[in-house]
Design an enzyme around this catalytic site. Structure first.
Site, PDB file in Angstrom:
ATOM      1  N   ARG A  92       0.833  -1.221   0.000  1.00 41.30           N
ATOM      2  CA  ARG A  92       0.000   0.000   0.000  1.00 41.30           C
ATOM      3  C   ARG A  92       0.856   1.255   0.000  1.00 41.30           C
ATOM      4  O   ARG A  92       1.906   1.294   0.626  1.00 41.30           O
ATOM      5  CB  ARG A  92      -0.854   0.071   1.279  1.00 41.30           C
ATOM      6  CG  ARG A  92      -1.882  -1.005   1.418  1.00 41.30           C
ATOM      7  CD  ARG A  92      -2.511  -0.838   2.794  1.00 41.30           C
ATOM      8  NE  ARG A  92      -3.161  -2.036   3.220  1.00 41.30           N
ATOM      9  CZ  ARG A  92      -4.483  -2.222   3.190  1.00 41.30           C
ATOM     10  NH1 ARG A  92      -5.265  -1.266   2.778  1.00 41.30           N
ATOM     11  NH2 ARG A  92      -5.005  -3.362   3.577  1.00 41.30           N
ATOM     12  N   HIS A 454     -15.816   6.138  -1.257  1.00 40.85           N
ATOM     13  CA  HIS A 454     -14.929   7.090  -1.910  1.00 40.85           C
ATOM     14  C   HIS A 454     -15.618   8.421  -2.157  1.00 40.85           C
ATOM     15  O   HIS A 454     -15.080   9.495  -1.893  1.00 40.85           O
ATOM     16  CB  HIS A 454     -14.444   6.495  -3.233  1.00 40.85           C
ATOM     17  CG  HIS A 454     -13.700   7.483  -4.047  1.00 40.85           C
ATOM     18  ND1 HIS A 454     -14.304   8.179  -5.060  1.00 40.85           N
ATOM     19  CD2 HIS A 454     -12.452   7.958  -3.942  1.00 40.85           C
ATOM     20  CE1 HIS A 454     -13.424   9.020  -5.564  1.00 40.85           C
ATOM     21  NE2 HIS A 454     -12.295   8.897  -4.908  1.00 40.85           N
ATOM     22  N   ARG A 561     -11.049  48.666  -5.477  1.00 37.21           N
ATOM     23  CA  ARG A 561     -10.641  48.910  -6.874  1.00 37.21           C
ATOM     24  C   ARG A 561     -11.645  49.877  -7.489  1.00 37.21           C
ATOM     25  O   ARG A 561     -12.743  49.481  -7.865  1.00 37.21           O
ATOM     26  CB  ARG A 561     -10.646  47.606  -7.659  1.00 37.21           C
ATOM     27  CG  ARG A 561      -9.586  46.590  -7.242  1.00 37.21           C
ATOM     28  CD  ARG A 561      -9.765  45.321  -8.062  1.00 37.21           C
ATOM     29  NE  ARG A 561      -8.620  44.442  -8.010  1.00 37.21           N
ATOM     30  CZ  ARG A 561      -8.581  43.320  -7.277  1.00 37.21           C
ATOM     31  NH1 ARG A 561      -9.603  42.978  -6.509  1.00 37.21           N
ATOM     32  NH2 ARG A 561      -7.511  42.538  -7.322  1.00 37.21           N
ATOM     33  N   ARG A 617      -7.888  52.537  -3.786  1.00 36.26           N
ATOM     34  CA  ARG A 617      -6.854  52.440  -4.822  1.00 36.26           C
ATOM     35  C   ARG A 617      -7.314  53.268  -6.022  1.00 36.26           C
ATOM     36  O   ARG A 617      -8.443  53.103  -6.498  1.00 36.26           O
ATOM     37  CB  ARG A 617      -6.709  50.964  -5.195  1.00 36.26           C
ATOM     38  CG  ARG A 617      -5.433  50.553  -5.874  1.00 36.26           C
ATOM     39  CD  ARG A 617      -5.436  50.621  -7.370  1.00 36.26           C
ATOM     40  NE  ARG A 617      -6.427  49.793  -8.015  1.00 36.26           N
ATOM     41  CZ  ARG A 617      -6.264  48.504  -8.327  1.00 36.26           C
ATOM     42  NH1 ARG A 617      -5.182  47.869  -8.023  1.00 36.26           N
ATOM     43  NH2 ARG A 617      -7.222  47.877  -8.958  1.00 36.26           N
ATOM     44  N   GLU A 746       3.758  46.334  -7.020  1.00 38.13           N
ATOM     45  CA  GLU A 746       3.299  45.285  -7.937  1.00 38.13           C
ATOM     46  C   GLU A 746       4.111  45.237  -9.224  1.00 38.13           C
ATOM     47  O   GLU A 746       3.734  44.587 -10.195  1.00 38.13           O
ATOM     48  CB  GLU A 746       1.802  45.456  -8.237  1.00 38.13           C
ATOM     49  CG  GLU A 746       1.371  46.840  -8.638  1.00 38.13           C
ATOM     50  CD  GLU A 746      -0.150  46.996  -8.791  1.00 38.13           C
ATOM     51  OE1 GLU A 746      -0.865  45.979  -8.835  1.00 38.13           O
ATOM     52  OE2 GLU A 746      -0.608  48.141  -8.881  1.00 38.13           O
ATOM     53  N   GLY A 767       0.683  44.115  -4.512  1.00 42.07           N
ATOM     54  CA  GLY A 767      -0.296  43.652  -5.501  1.00 42.07           C
ATOM     55  C   GLY A 767       0.322  42.447  -6.181  1.00 42.07           C
ATOM     56  O   GLY A 767       0.947  42.539  -7.227  1.00 42.07           O
ATOM     57  N   THR A 768       0.148  41.318  -5.540  1.00 41.18           N
ATOM     58  CA  THR A 768       0.885  40.140  -6.023  1.00 41.18           C
ATOM     59  C   THR A 768       0.291  39.539  -7.296  1.00 41.18           C
ATOM     60  O   THR A 768       0.909  38.666  -7.898  1.00 41.18           O
ATOM     61  CB  THR A 768       0.964  39.073  -4.911  1.00 41.18           C
ATOM     62  OG1 THR A 768      -0.309  38.990  -4.283  1.00 41.18           O
ATOM     63  CG2 THR A 768       2.026  39.432  -3.897  1.00 41.18           C
ATOM     64  N   ASN A 769      -0.880  40.022  -7.703  1.00 41.62           N
ATOM     65  CA  ASN A 769      -1.389  39.548  -9.002  1.00 41.62           C
ATOM     66  C   ASN A 769      -0.491  40.106 -10.102  1.00 41.62           C
ATOM     67  O   ASN A 769       0.025  39.360 -10.945  1.00 41.62           O
ATOM     68  CB  ASN A 769      -2.822  40.029  -9.229  1.00 41.62           C
ATOM     69  CG  ASN A 769      -3.754  39.600  -8.120  1.00 41.62           C
ATOM     70  OD1 ASN A 769      -3.503  38.604  -7.471  1.00 41.62           O
ATOM     71  ND2 ASN A 769      -4.815  40.368  -7.891  1.00 41.62           N
ATOM     72  N   ASP A 770      -0.313  41.417 -10.069  1.00 41.51           N
ATOM     73  CA  ASP A 770       0.558  42.009 -11.084  1.00 41.51           C
ATOM     74  C   ASP A 770       2.013  41.654 -10.835  1.00 41.51           C
ATOM     75  O   ASP A 770       2.763  41.416 -11.774  1.00 41.51           O
ATOM     76  CB  ASP A 770       0.372  43.531 -11.114  1.00 41.51           C
ATOM     77  CG  ASP A 770      -0.813  43.915 -11.982  1.00 41.51           C
ATOM     78  OD1 ASP A 770      -0.894  43.406 -13.118  1.00 41.51           O
ATOM     79  OD2 ASP A 770      -1.672  44.681 -11.513  1.00 41.51           O
ATOM     80  N   CYS A 832      -2.618  42.648  -1.016  1.00 42.38           N
ATOM     81  CA  CYS A 832      -4.018  42.625  -1.445  1.00 42.38           C
ATOM     82  C   CYS A 832      -4.200  41.841  -2.739  1.00 42.38           C
ATOM     83  O   CYS A 832      -5.283  41.845  -3.320  1.00 42.38           O
ATOM     84  CB  CYS A 832      -4.596  44.028  -1.549  1.00 42.38           C
ATOM     85  SG  CYS A 832      -3.758  45.038  -2.768  1.00 42.38           S
TER      86      CYS A 832
HETATM   87  C1  PEP Z   1      -2.695  43.094  -7.789  1.00 39.49           C
HETATM   88  O1  PEP Z   1      -2.148  43.355  -8.858  1.00 39.49           O
HETATM   89  O2  PEP Z   1      -2.326  42.189  -7.056  1.00 39.49           O
HETATM   90  C2  PEP Z   1      -3.861  43.837  -7.340  1.00 39.49           C
HETATM   91  C3  PEP Z   1      -4.399  43.604  -6.164  1.00 39.49           C
HETATM   92  O3  PEP Z   1      -4.405  44.723  -8.214  1.00 39.49           O
HETATM   93  P1  PEP Z   1      -5.304  44.294  -9.448  1.00 39.49           P
HETATM   94  O4  PEP Z   1      -5.664  42.870  -9.293  1.00 39.49           O
HETATM   95  O5  PEP Z   1      -6.473  45.187  -9.416  1.00 39.49           O
HETATM   96  O6  PEP Z   1      -4.405  44.561 -10.601  1.00 39.49           O
HETATM   97 MG    MG Z   2      -2.540  45.228  -9.795  1.00 37.13          MG
END
Ligand code: PEP
Ligand code: MG
EC number: 2.7.9.1
Length: 876
Positions: A92, A454, A561, A617, A746, A767-770, A832
């Site tokens: 297993r 399952h 935003r 923002r 960002e 802004g960790t997305n950008d 954010c």
């Molecule tokens: C980002 O870039 O992490 C962010 C929070 O701003 P937006 O998503 O609006 O670009």
């Molecule tokens: Mg951004």
């Protein structure tokens, strides 16, 4: 020479990294003196080595496996492959973190033509011997050689039909012997070779198969969902077989020390007599429940209960156990901290504190933050429910409410969900291959199986609604129909079901938002808040979202935003007029229309937040999301601005960008059009002044956040506009209200020059997305198109847009915090981006010393708990 293999007597519970959860706990149970069939564990390091060696088990590891097999022979007094007293084993998987049903298992290994004949004669139980052999051929073929299960299932079904019986258990020894021979013939037909007779070959091939299963698609999906690194590998446990299929005094079962659905402190067990473990998990027959066990097997019941108590006290957590009864004798095969619903997790953690078994810290650590999501799941609208037609009832396996069109395969569920359809997956029983479809569906309904089938286990873990074991369903999978409650349902018909009651209803039902109105939730959250050091704010652009977030414990708005405030209604028109201006005057005219809208919105936000911090923002619209595109929209803008359609089209084409994500957005807008910054500052300050006046009991300190800054001069340019405008507004109002101007971090350059930027910025918010987009250099909108290939090739294990890339993006953040604080020691720092609500990322933010995380409203409780866990772990 490395040590790759450990006897159960050589391990303990602290060795789970090396021995996997199952191996470590088998060792621990052995140490506790519980009845555990003995065996050995091949380490997770051996698995990693297997992959490093190009999916080969090297000679050193093979040598040790063989040596340990000899040791096991000594311990058991039996011999592998022997006709007189043969040793049979199970093989297993067992990773560090439990991954139920995701990897492979092979039972009854060591059997061959000679051994089966011998044990058939010697045991006086030929039915059992041949049942084991046919199972072994079936499992080995499926798991090791990857011959599809279906060939064997067809043969079993045919045999049952020929004999006029319904269940596998109704087949006799001769039938099973014949089946075993048919299976071997099928094996040869499929693979062009004979079924292996040599037990050692069987063993090594089985170990390889388990290592290989670490990398199967369902395990990969499960790992991604549960943050389990690929590099961990799985251990392999080789254990002496005990047999639940020896007749009516034997059986296989599972038990929970507390109810995994509700958390109630009630011992729960189910047993399937004359069966092996796989039958219980697959839910093929419906097992005997706790009351029946107590009545029919009182000794086993007492022993099991006593072991359960020992284990729960020992591990100080709810245990999920597997056991086998062999001719009336109980053996423990596994124990682990049980998977549970969020509701159960909260109750168990609370109860264990009340019972004095754990402290508050452990209670907070014991609740899986992601699991809280399920509390926020929907339920049916009561008034509608009263009118709905109840067509059946199954087991309430995982809470939630599901309503949708019926599909019969996981594949169809996936496809339909990708098209945006709401579907429910209806199956006889589910198997681990179905996980992706189960995830895509609104809910899962099965005809067979118990609370531990399952479907139930996986759905509970995923937080999906599941009703299991509705035996009234007359299923016709081939024709994609089933009968229930006097109706016949076909693909595409709509049903609804409730995972908390097990009720199944005809037709669609509205699902309403979930609730966290639960004392246990409140208590755990209160404790979490005592331990966490980071604040939790929310990303909200509307008063409704903000109010929800506050209800869920948000301590402020970390990101509003402002461009999102223009998505609804006719507001977009004013925004388009602003974009499609070609003089300052025109733009100011459009901005004059926008100003009162923005001010009104901000007032509502300040009111909703009641003095808590609000970070606004400034506009950051990727312009392509807002420019008018249809003739009608263009005409509307032209009419409003007194321009021709051609003129507007010319402006639109001048706005075209090849890469809008890296284009004219963020602070660049105010650099080119300072009047935008002026308007937004006026709107923020006027709103704050009005609300402050109406509520002198609050201290409102608006926070203005400048997006997409990469250069201090750019920050200064925009900040100067903000400060000049804000100070003029405050002076005119005769107010000494404070305000702050900070920036989003960002862009990688902002991290690299954070010491400079901090001279102007009063706070940083990542802004960790950008930042992820710009650091990786791939678009946050398009990465989904190729990331799956990156997962397939193990280049990335997770989507870096949902789980923070700590090695790259995280290092930039670390640098930015350090440099920023060199300039401004008290610099307030937060996050954010989407990662602010992801538990692992929250933990990383805590290690960076951030002051707050900000996330969408429904993730606020998750972030609160994750932040508390991070603080507890960091201080441990
Ligand atoms: C980002 O870039 O992490 C962010 C929070 O701003 P937006 O998503 O609006 O670009
Ligand atoms: Mg951004």
């Amino acid at each position: 020479m490395s040590k790759w293999v450990y006897l159960f007597t050589e391990g303990n519970a602290n060795m789970r990294e090396l021995l996997g959860g199952k191996g470590a706990n088998l060792a621990e149970m052995t140490n506790l003196g519980l009845p555990v069939p003995q065996g050995f564990t091949i380490t997770t390091e051996a698995c990693t080595q297997y992959y490093e060696d190009g999916k080969q088990i090297n000679d050193e590891i093979i040598g040790q496996i063989k040596d340990y097999m000899k040791k096991l022979e000594e311990i058991t007094g039996k011999k592998f492959g022997d006709k007189e007293n043969p040793l049979l084993v199970s093989v297993r998987s067992g990773a560090r973190a439990s991954m139920p049903g995701m990897m492979d298992t092979i039972l009854n290994l060591g059997l061959n033509e000679d051994v089966v004949e011998a044990i058939a004669a010697k045991s006086g139980n030929p039915r059992w011997a041949w049942d084991c052999y046919r199972r072994f051929i079936q499992m080995f073929s499926d798991v090791v050689m990857e011959v599809g299960k279906k060939y064997f299932e067809t043969l079993i079904d045919k045999m049952k039909a020929d004999r006029g019986v319904k269940q596998d258990v109704d087949l006799n020894a001769d039938d099973l012997k014949e089946l075993a021979n048919q299976f071997k013939a099928e094996y040869k037909k499929q693979l062009g070779q004979d079924f292996p007779e040599d037990p050692e070959t069987q063993l090594i091939e089985a170990v390889k198969a388990v290592f290989r299963s670490w990398d199967n698609p369902r395990a990969n999906v499960y790992r991604r969902d549960n943050d389990i690194p690929y590099s961990w590998g799985t251990a392999v446990n080789v254990q002496e077989m005990v047999f639940g299929n020896m007749g009516e005094s034997s059986g296989s079962g599972v038990a929970f020390t507390r109810d995994p659905a509700t958390g109630e402190n009630k011992f729960y067990a189910e047993v399937l007599m004359n069966a092996q473990g796989e039958d219980v998990v697959a839910g093929v027959r419906t097992p005997m429940k706790i009351d029946a066990i107590k009545e029919k097997l009182p000794k086993i019941y007492d022993q099991l209960l006593s072991i359960a108590n020992t284990l729960e006290d020992h591990y100080r957590d709810m245990q999920d156990m597997e056991f086998t009864i062999e001719e009336g004798k109980l053996f423990m095969l596994q124990t682990r901290n049980g998977k549970r619903t969020a509701k159960a997790a909260l109750k168990i953690a609370n109860d264990l504190v009340k019972e004095g078994k754990i402290d508050k810290k452990k209670a907070v650590l014991d609740v899986e933050p992601r699991n809280l999501d399920t509390l926020l799941h929907g339920s049916f609208v009561k008034s509608e429910l009263d009118k709905a037609e109840l067509i059946g009832k199954g087991l309430p396996a995982a809470p939630g409410a599901a309503s949708g069109k019926i599909v019969f395969t996981a594949e169809d569920a996936k496809e339909a969900a990708a098209d945006g359809e709401k579907v429910v997956l209806v199956r006889l029983e589910t198997s681990p291959e179905d996980i992706e479809g189960m995830k895509a569906a609104q809910g899962i309904l099965t005809a067979r199986g118990g609370m531990t089938s399952h479907a139930a286990v996986v759905a509970r873990g995923m937080g999906s609604c599941c009703v299991a074991g509705c035996s009234a369903i007359e299923m016709d999978e081939a024709n994609r129909t089933f009968k229930l409650g006097g109706h016949t349902y076909s693909e595409g018909d709509v049903i609804s079901f409730d995972g908390s009651t097990g009720n199944i209803y005809d037709g669609p039902l509205d699902v309403q938002e979930g609730s966290i109105d639960d004392e246990d939730f409140a208590t755990i959250m209160e404790w979490a808040d005592e331990f966490r050091t980071m604040q939790v704010r929310t990303n909200a652009d509307t008063p409704e979202d903000a109010a929800k977030a506050v209800e869920l414990g948000a301590e402020g708005i970390g990101l509003c935003r402002t461009e999102h405030m223009f998505f609804q209604g006719d507001r977009i028109d004013a925004f388009r007029e602003m974009i499609c201006s070609d003089t300052v005057e025109e733009r100011e005219e459009a901005l004059d229309k926008i100003l009162p809208l923005q001010q009104g919105d901000f007032e509502k936000l300040f009111e909703t937040l009641a003095g808590r911090p609000v970070t606004i923002r400034f506009l950051d619209p990727p312009l392509h999301e807002f420019v008018p595109t249809t003739e009608e929209e263009i005409q509307k803008v032209a009419d409003a601005k007194g321009k021709t359609v051609e003129q507007i089209k010319a402006i639109i084409s001048s706005l075209h960008e090849f890469n809008p994500m890296m284009g004219h957005r963020g602070c660049r807008l105010t650099v080119t059009y300072p009047e935008i910054g002026v308007m937004q500052t006026k709107a923020v300050i006027r709103a704050a002044l009005n609300v402050q006046k109406a509520h002198p009991e609050w201290t409102i300190v608006p926070e203005i956040m400048i997006p997409l800054v990469g250069e201090v001069k750019e920050m200064k340019f925009v900040k100067d506009i903000v400060v000049k405008t804000a100070d003029a507004e405050l002076k005119a109002a005769g107010s000494d209200m404070q305000y702050k101007v900070g920036t989003m971090i960002e862009i990688p350059r902002a991290c690299l020059t954070a010491d400079e930027i901090a001279k102007e910025a009063e706070f940083f918010c990542f802004g960790t997305n950008d930042l992820t987009q710009m650091t990786f250099g791939f678009s946050r909108d398009d990465a989904g198109k190729f990331l799956s290939s990156y997962y397939d090739h193990k280049i990335y294990e997770n989507d870096p847009f949902s789980r923070l890339d700590q090695d790259g993006v995280g290092q930039l953040m670390k640098m930015a915090v350090k440099k920023g604080k060199e300039t401004r020691a008290d610099l307030h720092c937060g996050i954010c981006g989407e990662h602010g609500g992801d538990p692992t990322s929250v933990e990383f933010c805590n290690s960076l010393g951030l002051d707050y995380v900000s996330c969408s409203p429904f993730r606020v409780p998750i972030a609160r708990l994750a932040a508390a866990q991070a603080a507890i772990k960091q201080n441990a």
